[in-house]
Design a protein around this motif. Structure first.
Motif, PDB file in Angstrom:
ATOM      1  N   ARG A 403      -1.020  11.043  -0.714  1.00 43.43           N
ATOM      2  CA  ARG A 403      -1.814   9.855  -1.003  1.00 43.43           C
ATOM      3  C   ARG A 403      -2.248   9.151   0.277  1.00 43.43           C
ATOM      4  O   ARG A 403      -3.329   8.556   0.325  1.00 43.43           O
ATOM      5  N   ASP A 414      -7.884   7.982  -7.117  1.00 46.72           N
ATOM      6  CA  ASP A 414      -6.558   7.825  -7.716  1.00 46.72           C
ATOM      7  C   ASP A 414      -6.388   8.825  -8.841  1.00 46.72           C
ATOM      8  O   ASP A 414      -7.337   9.128  -9.570  1.00 46.72           O
ATOM      9  N   SER A 459      -0.259   5.045 -11.481  1.00 47.00           N
ATOM     10  CA  SER A 459      -1.138   5.271 -10.339  1.00 47.00           C
ATOM     11  C   SER A 459      -0.391   5.970  -9.221  1.00 47.00           C
ATOM     12  O   SER A 459       0.642   5.469  -8.749  1.00 47.00           O
ATOM     13  N   ALA A 461      -1.499   6.224  -6.267  1.00 51.34           N
ATOM     14  CA  ALA A 461      -1.776   5.483  -5.039  1.00 51.34           C
ATOM     15  C   ALA A 461      -0.926   4.228  -4.902  1.00 51.34           C
ATOM     16  O   ALA A 461      -0.485   3.889  -3.805  1.00 51.34           O
TER      17      ALA A 461
END
Length: 861
Positions: A403, A414, A459, A461
């Motif tokens: 990431r 994402d 997520s 990220a």
């Protein structure tokens, strides 16, 4: 068998309109104990109590050395928290065979190997205290001897390699560590401090000296939270010429709830005395009596506000819910089961830890030993367990590095954390045989528990954006349940129960809140409802919330965790552990009863709580309680029967249904795909020019999904409301006159409207009779008979719709058509746009020229 289903809404009484202003606050409805039993201290099974936590406190603050803010001090290394357990509430279980250090409320303990929710050490930079200036009488001589090493085990390796410094400098080091544990940066100001103008210039010697003073005051109160630290006590150890720094730091810490908060008798007494002969700064309505609402209410009362709390349930606490379970012929078997928030996740700096100290509540450290059992009941092989644990952590590290690369090279990309982990699992061949896959699934279920959602929703990220802020220290249970906090916080507050809020209207004149058929009026409103309620749009906001806030509400996730609490006639699983886990060969149901908490040490009776996370938590809500308990018993018998241990029939069982609860619609927030930590900040923003404020765990970027996150958000908003109120109080009189003139010019036009029906008044454009053109609408919400007790909102609406509206009957029907059918946005006077202002100018001009000329009739002709 019992289902704890808070989704059942108690019908709200329909009665006369009730206002908050100017009448005195009415007597609040008492909160009934939902289980007809008062909270009882657990004495029969005392929990381990840390001596540092429960030592006798002196009646005066602990003496401190005199600081002399003239010479620079040496840099202080902050604790590296990358190996501490993440503070999600509830928190994923940690597993190790090594006993932990004693509980210390403010200073991080030595590091130890733990199984944790997240392990991305490269994402958590080690902070250092640079540029701090210590006020002390003499310079410290430099000593370069390699033997002069500080061996304090609570400090980092870098710090241990530093040259030896004076005891005074060490004192400052400790104070800096305490400030870090509470959430302050080591060498800069927080955004709150900058907004409060604590120093005249950002950066430089004044800021460095302020930080030292602030840390000293904070640490001094934390050393004895049972007393009220006065401004004079804070000045005792700082030279007189730095009084302004002490005043600035003391005022900030006091108003923002970092010192002198809580429920100790001395704290309560000092706060009550401060209210004498004080006129209210403003009138505040708080929606929700959960942790955030209760904490904010207490702090606002102390700060001089008049407060009323509206709660839809018949009890306080919200998602903190302790169930009193009793059984036996004479009720001789009982236990306190936390069905919602249960664990104090990280005790270092935790405000709930402060409350526990003040109230004399013992703390029970959740022991790290957590054996895992296969579906056939056998204990998982320790070598396999360790190998998969290491592999799982390496997979997380791989995702972290991926990431970082993605965010550097391709912005705003994402994917789900689950997708990324599964891809790396396949690439590196992790957990390819059945037992290893079950072990990996257990870790994934633990992660889904920590985030209250499926891996596919998280997520990649930003799912762990709160890691750098996590509170260190042990995780603890409160014997008797966390409702003990709630009862203490709710005491003496004006709380109205069974008041489900349907609408919040706000404008230049204040706010109106409609709840349970009654009307409450105030200057400001604090909304503390869970994110799930905001997502369902169960509260109508007039005007609508800004699109920026609605987008953040949509992006953030609100997940689900459920529990089954079972009271047995005796403890058959043994009291030497607090947790044990169960593996399954069905990956889709890996979260079903994957983890058991033993509450025998803290609940007062032989209680087990089984957790249901991930996809299983969603399916669980459709399972009957009988089937759910039967499934739990089958698992327990599979574990203990082969050991020759009989599993007795349960005496009582409770199943939660948080997803069906109309006051929550879930358990706690998480960062969904496409969301980020910024969305928590957006959710925390006030709207309506300081009229509507928001608190709760989903508004706390640093500590989301935790009880202490909700607590701190309540303190934060109390300080924000104070700042707004004080800003308004000190507006010069001549400017106030101009402001009111500006608002009243429109109201004077509506004294002779072109059309009026009910609370609705309409002014037409005098330049045309076209029914497609816009008219100016005023809606008046009447609180009391005085002009100041009225709230007026405005909006543009085509004359054609005005006619349709006037043909209906009743304010409720008119408001429904206005919002649902016509999508007309109502705003306060100061929020009218250029089109509305232009129309007002035309109407005023037309009125002055055509005085005495008849207006258009209701047909628009």
């Amino acid at each position: 068998m019992e289902v704890d289903d808070p989704a059942e809404t108690v019908p709200a009484p329909v009665g006369h309109h009730q206002t908050l202003l100017p009448e005195p606050t009415p007597t609040p409805t008492p909160a009934p104990d939902p289980d007809n039993q008062q909270t009882q201290p657990i004495e029969s099974v005392p929990a381990p109590v840390d001596n540092q936590y429960h030592q006798a406190h002196p009646t005066e603050p602990v003496p401190a050395p005199v600081y002399d803010l003239t010479q620079p001090t040496e840099p202080v290394s902050a604790p590296n928290d990358c190996d501490q357990t993440h503070p999600a509430e509830p928190v994923p279980v940690t597993r190790t065979t090594e006993p932990g250090p004693p509980i210390n409320p403010d200073i991080p303990p030595p590091k130890k190997r733990r199984r944790r929710r997240k392990q991305f050490p490269e994402m958590i930079p080690s902070a250092a205290v640079n540029g701090l200036r210590l006020i002390r009488p003499h310079p410290v001589p430099a000593e370069n001897s390699p033997d002069d090493i500080d061996d304090d085990p609570s400090l980092s390796k870098t710090h241990r390699r530093r040259r030896k410094i004076t005891d005074l400098a060490k004192e400052v080091d400790v104070e800096a560590l305490i400030a870090i544990s509470v959430g302050f940066p080591v060498d800069s100001l927080t955004e709150e401090e900058i907004e409060a103008n604590v120093v005249s210039k950002i950066g430089g010697a004044e800021q460095s000296n302020y930080i030292v003073v602030r840390n000293h005051i904070l640490a001094r109160w934390r050393s004895n939270v049972a007393v009220w630290l006065t401004r004079d006590h804070a000045l005792e150890s700082i030279r007189a010429e730095h009084r302004s720094l002490v005043n600035s730091a003391y005022t900030f810490l006091l108003h923002h709830g970092y010192i002198n908060f809580g429920l100790a008798p001395a704290i309560r007494e000092a706060k009550l005395s401060s209210l004498l002969d004080a006129s209210p700064k403003a009138n505040v309505i708080i929606v929700g009596a959960g942790l955030a609402g209760l904490v904010a209410a207490r702090q606002l009362v102390f700060l001089g506000f008049k407060v009323v709390v509206l709660e839809g349930r018949t009890r306080p606490g919200g998602r903190v819910r302790t169930k009193r379970m009793m059984a036996g012929d004479s009720g001789d078997v009982f236990a306190a089961a936390d069905l919602g928030g249960s664990v104090l996740t990280g005790i270092n700096g935790n405000p709930l830890g402060v409350l526990a100290r003040q109230l004399g509540f013992p703390l029970h450290k959740v022991r790290d030993v957590c054996p895992l059992y296969l579906p056939n009941g056998r204990t998982v092989n320790s070598d396999s367990d360790s190998r998969i644990e290491v592999s799982f952590n390496k997979l997380l590290d791989r995702v972290c590095k991926l990431r970082q690369t993605m965010m550097e090279e391709v912005k705003s990309v994402d994917v789900s954390l689950g997708t990324a982990l599964e891809a790396f699992r396949r690439v590196y061949g992790v957990a390819e045989d059945s037992e290893e896959r079950m072990l990996l699934d257990w870790h994934l279920a633990n992660l889904e528990y920590a985030n209250a959602t499926l891996m596919s929703n998280l997520s990649m990220a930003f799912w762990d954006q709160d890691d750098p802020y996590e509170m260190g220290g042990d995780h603890c249970f409160i014997p008797g349940g966390n409702e003990r906090f709630i009862r203490a916080l709710a005491e003496d507050l004006p709380i109205f129960y069974d008041r489900t809020v349907e609408s919040i209207r706000y404008g230049v004149d204040g706010v109106l809140v409609y709840a349970g058929g009654q009307e409450y009026r105030g200057d400001m409103v604090l909304c503390t409802v869970p994110l799930g309620v905001l997502k369902k749009e169960k509260i109508e906001f007039v005007p609508e919330l800004p699109q920026r806030k609605k987008d953040a509400i949509g992006r953030l996730g609100f997940g689900l965790l459920n529990k089954v609490a079972i009271l047995f006639p005796y403890d058959f699983w043994g009291g030497e552990i607090d947790t044990f886990g169960h593996l399954t060969d069905d990956s889709s149901m890996r979260g079903e009863f994957f983890l058991f908490y033993s509450y025998s040490s803290v609940s007062g009776g032989p209680l087990l709580v089984a957790l249901v996370a991930g996809e299983a938590a969603i399916k669980f809500e459709q399972m009957s309680p009988v089937d759910a308990v039967g499934r739990v018993l089958t698992i327990l018998k599979g574990i203990f029967s082969p050991k020759g241990i009989a599993v007795p029939d349960p005496l009582q069982a409770v199943c939660t249904r948080w997803g069906q609860d109309h006051f929550t619609y879930g358990s706690y927030s998480y960062v969904a795909i496409g969301a980020s930590g910024d969305d928590y900040d957006i959710l925390a923003e006030s709207v309506g020019n300081g009229k509507v404020f928001f608190a709760g765990e989903a508004t706390n970027k640093q500590y989301p999904a935790t009880m202490h996150g909700a607590f701190l958000s309540g303190m934060r908003e109390a300080a924000n409301m104070l700042r707004v109120a004080e800003r308004r109080i000190f507006i010069p009189a001549e400017k106030l006159h101009t402001v009111f003139e500006h608002y009243n010019d429109v109201d004077s036009l509506f004294e002779t409207p072109d059309l009026k029906f009910g609370s609705f008044s309409v002014l037409y454009d005098p330049r045309t009779s076209d029914i497609e053109t816009n008219a100016l609408l005023q809606v008046e919400f009447k609180g009391d008979k005085s002009d100041s007790g009225r709230l007026r909102l405005y909006g543009l609406i085509p004359r054609k719709q005005v006619i349709e509206l006037s043909e209906q009957n009743g304010d409720i029907k008119w408001m429904q058509m206005l919002n649902r059918d016509f999508r007309v946005k109502l705003v306060g006077r100061n929020n009218l746009g250029s089109e509305e202002e232009s129309l007002i100018t035309c109407i005023r001009s037309g009125r002055s020229r055509l005085t005495g000329e008849s207006h258009f009739d209701s047909s628009g002709k």
